[in-house]
Design an enzyme around this catalytic site. Structure first.
Site, PDB file in Angstrom:
ATOM      1  N   ASN A  43       1.165  -0.728  -0.029  1.00  0.00           N
ATOM      2  CA  ASN A  43       0.099  -0.195  -0.105  1.00  0.00           C
ATOM      3  C   ASN A  43       0.480   1.276  -0.142  1.00  0.00           C
ATOM      4  O   ASN A  43       1.653   1.306   0.649  1.00  0.00           O
ATOM      5  CB  ASN A  43      -1.114  -0.344   0.892  1.00  0.00           C
ATOM      6  CG  ASN A  43      -0.352  -0.495   2.523  1.00  0.00           C
ATOM      7  OD1 ASN A  43       0.562  -0.632   2.954  1.00  0.00           O
ATOM      8  ND2 ASN A  43      -0.985   0.458   3.857  1.00  0.00           N
ATOM      9  N   CYS A  54      -3.685   0.898  -2.886  1.00  0.00           N
ATOM     10  CA  CYS A  54      -3.941  -0.543  -1.817  1.00  0.00           C
ATOM     11  C   CYS A  54      -2.579  -1.526  -2.985  1.00  0.00           C
ATOM     12  O   CYS A  54      -1.997  -1.509  -3.695  1.00  0.00           O
ATOM     13  CB  CYS A  54      -5.596  -1.337  -1.911  1.00  0.00           C
ATOM     14  SG  CYS A  54      -6.948  -0.379  -0.953  1.00  0.00           S
ATOM     15  N   GLU A  56      -3.229  -4.612  -3.105  1.00  0.00           N
ATOM     16  CA  GLU A  56      -3.436  -5.827  -4.168  1.00  0.00           C
ATOM     17  C   GLU A  56      -3.396  -4.439  -5.707  1.00  0.00           C
ATOM     18  O   GLU A  56      -3.002  -5.442  -6.646  1.00  0.00           O
ATOM     19  CB  GLU A  56      -5.177  -5.620  -3.809  1.00  0.00           C
ATOM     20  CG  GLU A  56      -5.166  -6.943  -2.104  1.00  0.00           C
ATOM     21  CD  GLU A  56      -5.446  -6.236  -1.515  1.00  0.00           C
ATOM     22  OE1 GLU A  56      -4.984  -5.238  -0.884  1.00  0.00           O
ATOM     23  OE2 GLU A  56      -6.290  -6.315  -0.525  1.00  0.00           O
ATOM     24  N   CYS A  90     -11.102  -4.087  -4.128  1.00  0.00           N
ATOM     25  CA  CYS A  90      -9.433  -4.446  -4.297  1.00  0.00           C
ATOM     26  C   CYS A  90     -10.298  -7.064  -5.017  1.00  0.00           C
ATOM     27  O   CYS A  90      -9.815  -6.695  -6.424  1.00  0.00           O
ATOM     28  CB  CYS A  90      -8.509  -4.490  -3.681  1.00  0.00           C
ATOM     29  SG  CYS A  90      -7.291  -3.678  -3.394  1.00  0.00           S
TER      30      CYS A  90
HETATM   31  N1  THU Z   1      -5.136  -1.327   2.766  1.00  0.00           N
HETATM   32  C1  THU Z   1      -4.796  -1.830   0.895  1.00  0.00           C
HETATM   33  O1  THU Z   1      -3.411  -2.038   0.945  1.00  0.00           O
HETATM   34  N2  THU Z   1      -5.682  -3.628   1.274  1.00  0.00           N
HETATM   35  C2  THU Z   1      -6.472  -3.764   1.724  1.00  0.00           C
HETATM   36  O2  THU Z   1      -7.417  -4.571   1.389  1.00  0.00           O
HETATM   37  C3  THU Z   1      -7.585  -2.814   2.868  1.00  0.00           C
HETATM   38  C4  THU Z   1      -6.028  -1.469   2.692  1.00  0.00           C
HETATM   39  C5  THU Z   1      -4.352  -0.541   2.781  1.00  0.00           C
HETATM   40  C6  THU Z   1      -4.912   0.590   2.537  1.00  0.00           C
HETATM   41  C7  THU Z   1      -4.793   2.076   3.789  1.00  0.00           C
HETATM   42  O3  THU Z   1      -3.113   2.710   3.545  1.00  0.00           O
HETATM   43  C8  THU Z   1      -4.501   0.844   4.564  1.00  0.00           C
HETATM   44  O4  THU Z   1      -4.643  -0.082   4.692  1.00  0.00           O
HETATM   45  C9  THU Z   1      -5.561   1.864   6.047  1.00  0.00           C
HETATM   46  O5  THU Z   1      -6.271   1.101   4.896  1.00  0.00           O
END
Ligand code: THU
Length: 133
Positions: A43, A54, A56, A90
């Site tokens: 992320n 994110c 993913e 995602c």
């Molecule tokens: N986040 C992800 O990278 N993947 C997910 O499926 C859920 C959330 C990240 C987004 C943000 O930078 C942090 O987690 C908190 O929400």
């Protein structure tokens, strides 16, 4: 090293690289693609919060950029006692590049905690009604 261990190491590596100064919630994602290569992402947040992306999403972008087309399996790793599942957006992104057999591995720093299918996590996905994509 077996491929699942390699995939876990890639997710952990990405988790450690995460840029999450606002949420303080690091996430790493790794993909084993149909070309048998591993792609990963973390992320990447932004001071303008909605501009963040994110893990993913970034792993999928790396896969497409590298020539992979389908996700055999994707691992998502965060330092969380509760299971971390991909966010709704995602899940839709994963669905775009998944097959019936695509597996979603939910992990924390202790290891793999659960393996689910795309259908289990997104049973009523939006899809193009004409092409059924
Ligand atoms: N986040 C992800 O990278 N993947 C997910 O499926 C859920 C959330 C990240 C987004 C943000 O930078 C942090 O987690 C908190 O929400």
């Amino acid at each position: 090293m077996d491929i699942i261990k390699e995939l876990y190491q890639a997710a952990l590596h990405s988790y450690e690289k995460a840029y999450a100064p606002y949420s303080h919630f690091s996430v790493g994602a790794s993909i084993l693609a149909d070309d048998d290569k591993i792609y990963s992402g973390c992320n990447t947040e932004n001071i303008s919060y909605p501009c963040g992306s994110c893990a993913e999403q970034n792993a999928i972008g790396a896969m497409i950029n590298g020539g992979g087309q389908k996700i055999k399996c994707i691992m998502i790793l965060a330092d969380s006692k509760e299971l971390i599942t991909p966010c709704g957006a995602c899940l839709q992104r994963i669905k775009e590049f998944s097959t019936e057999d695509t597996a979603i591995y939910l992990c924390n720093k202790e290891g793999i905690k659960k393996i689910l299918s795309v259908k289990e996590l997104l049973p009523h996905a939006f899809q193009d009604l004409e092409t059924n994509k």
